[in-house]
Design an enzyme around this catalytic site. Structure first.
Site, short mmCIF file in Angstrom:
data_model
loop_
_atom_site.label_atom_id
_atom_site.label_comp_id
_atom_site.label_asym_id
_atom_site.label_seq_id
_atom_site.Cartn_x
_atom_site.Cartn_y
_atom_site.Cartn_z
N HIS A 112 0.93 -1.22 0.00
CA HIS A 112 0.07 -0.18 -0.02
C HIS A 112 0.72 1.39 0.18
CE1 HIS A 112 -4.09 2.10 1.63
NE2 HIS A 112 -3.40 2.62 1.05
N GLU A 157 -2.58 -1.82 -3.13
CA GLU A 157 -3.73 -0.97 -2.86
C GLU A 157 -3.42 0.85 -2.68
OE1 GLU A 157 -3.79 -2.59 1.22
OE2 GLU A 157 -5.34 -4.08 0.64
N HIS A 213 -7.95 -6.54 6.65
CA HIS A 213 -7.57 -5.67 7.77
C HIS A 213 -8.09 -6.08 9.08
CE1 HIS A 213 -6.41 -1.63 8.51
NE2 HIS A 213 -7.04 -1.92 9.69
C1 DXP Z 1 -6.56 -1.61 2.77
C2 DXP Z 1 -6.13 -2.23 4.11
O1 DXP Z 1 -7.00 -2.38 4.98
C3 DXP Z 1 -4.84 -2.57 4.64
O2 DXP Z 1 -4.26 -3.29 3.78
C4 DXP Z 1 -3.81 -1.15 4.53
O3 DXP Z 1 -3.11 -1.21 3.41
C5 DXP Z 1 -3.23 -1.15 5.81
O4 DXP Z 1 -2.47 0.28 5.68
P1 DXP Z 1 -1.46 0.34 6.82
O5 DXP Z 1 -0.33 -1.03 6.66
O6 DXP Z 1 -0.84 1.66 6.32
O7 DXP Z 1 -1.91 0.59 8.26
N1 LIG Z 2 -6.17 -5.39 2.57
C1 LIG Z 2 -5.76 -5.48 4.12
C2 LIG Z 2 -4.15 -5.67 4.23
O1 LIG Z 2 -3.51 -5.78 3.04
C3 LIG Z 2 -3.64 -5.99 5.41
O2 LIG Z 2 -4.29 -5.43 6.44
P1 LIG Z 2 -3.74 -5.64 7.88
O3 LIG Z 2 -3.47 -7.20 7.99
O4 LIG Z 2 -2.05 -4.98 7.77
O5 LIG Z 2 -4.72 -5.05 8.98
#
Ligand code: DXP
Ligand SMILES: NCC(=O)COP(=O)(O)O
Length: 238
Positions: A43, A70, A190
């Protein structure tokens, strides 16, 4: 069969905390795949607090599974994912300064915008996934904007799970059933963890992909990355 995509944002968080290249994010991507991950998720946020644009370009040639990127679908984001031909773009409605992703799209309010960005990504041959809350209107709206998949935002599930697993999973089962009826693929992510993942998969076995980062990387501090990935895979493919 549900695929495990490992989100390596937090490897980059640790690296950036000191500068330099330790831990090496590219090595992490390569090794996660060697240890059994069926995808790598990153992300690249606008402030590059963890994953940088350079990371995305460095990792791409070493992807032997799937590369899920993402982000908020700004013109810069769309250029990045189309430049490197990501396998999947997961569109999130994050503001630049958000601590983390904490809500899904209002796919009704943002219909026209999402139709435009999804059209551009589809034209580039990239699979699109829309980050949504477990809300039937949001799921329906995702189908109407032409998304290939939804990603169910699972923080509410993770929070409620320890208190009442059946209450926690109910809206996600309903949303997944509707998505399936609308021919949408189903991702989830998440705050998924070794505590709550198996129940999610048992109740919604037709999830296409879970993307997991924060808890998995934290677990790896104690279990090691290889063992941790194997433990998460065990939850998915017992
Ligand atoms: C979209 C999602 O829920 C997560 O993948 C997000 O990428 C978490 O971002 P951080 O790692 O910056 O918390
Ligand atoms: N889309 C969710 C992700 O890539 C990871 O979320 P998290 O496990 O870091 O909360």
């Amino acid at each position: 069969m549900t695929r495990l995509s490992v989100n390596i944002n937090k490897i980059a968080t640790l690296r950036n905390s000191r500068g330099g290249k330790i831990p090496n994010v590219l090595d992490a991507a390569i090794n996660c795949q060697k240890f059994g991950a069926e995808g790598i998720t990153v992300h690249p946020r606008p402030d590059e607090r963890h994953i940088t644009r350079k990371d995305v370009y460095d990792i791409k040639p070493h992807i032997t599974t799937e590369f899920n990127i993402e982000g908020y679908p700004s013109d810069d984001f769309i250029k990045l994912v189309t430049d490197i031909q990501a396998d999947q773009a997961t569109l999130v409605p994050d503001e630049p300064g958000q601590l983390t992703s904490d809500h899904g799209w209002n796919t009704v309010k943002h219909h026209d915008f999402l139709v435009d960005v999804i059209g551009r990504l589809k034209a580039a041959g990239i699979r699109t996934s829309i980050f949504v809350d477990p809300d039937l209107h949001a799921v329906e709206g995702a189908a109407k904007v032409g998304a290939d998949r939804i990603e169910l935002y699972t923080e509410p599930y993770a929070t409620m799970y320890p208190l009442d697993p059946d209450k926690a999973i109910a809206p996600f089962i309903d949303s997944a059933k509707l998505a399936r009826q609308l021919n949408l693929g189903i991702n989830a992510g998440h705050d998924l963890s070794l505590k709550n993942l198996k129940f999610l998969i048992d109740k919604i076995p037709y999830i296409d992909e879970v993307s997991i980062g924060h808890a998995l990387i934290a677990d790896a501090l104690y279990l090691g990355l290889k063992n941790t990935i194997h433990e998460y895979l065990e939850c998915i493919q017992p």
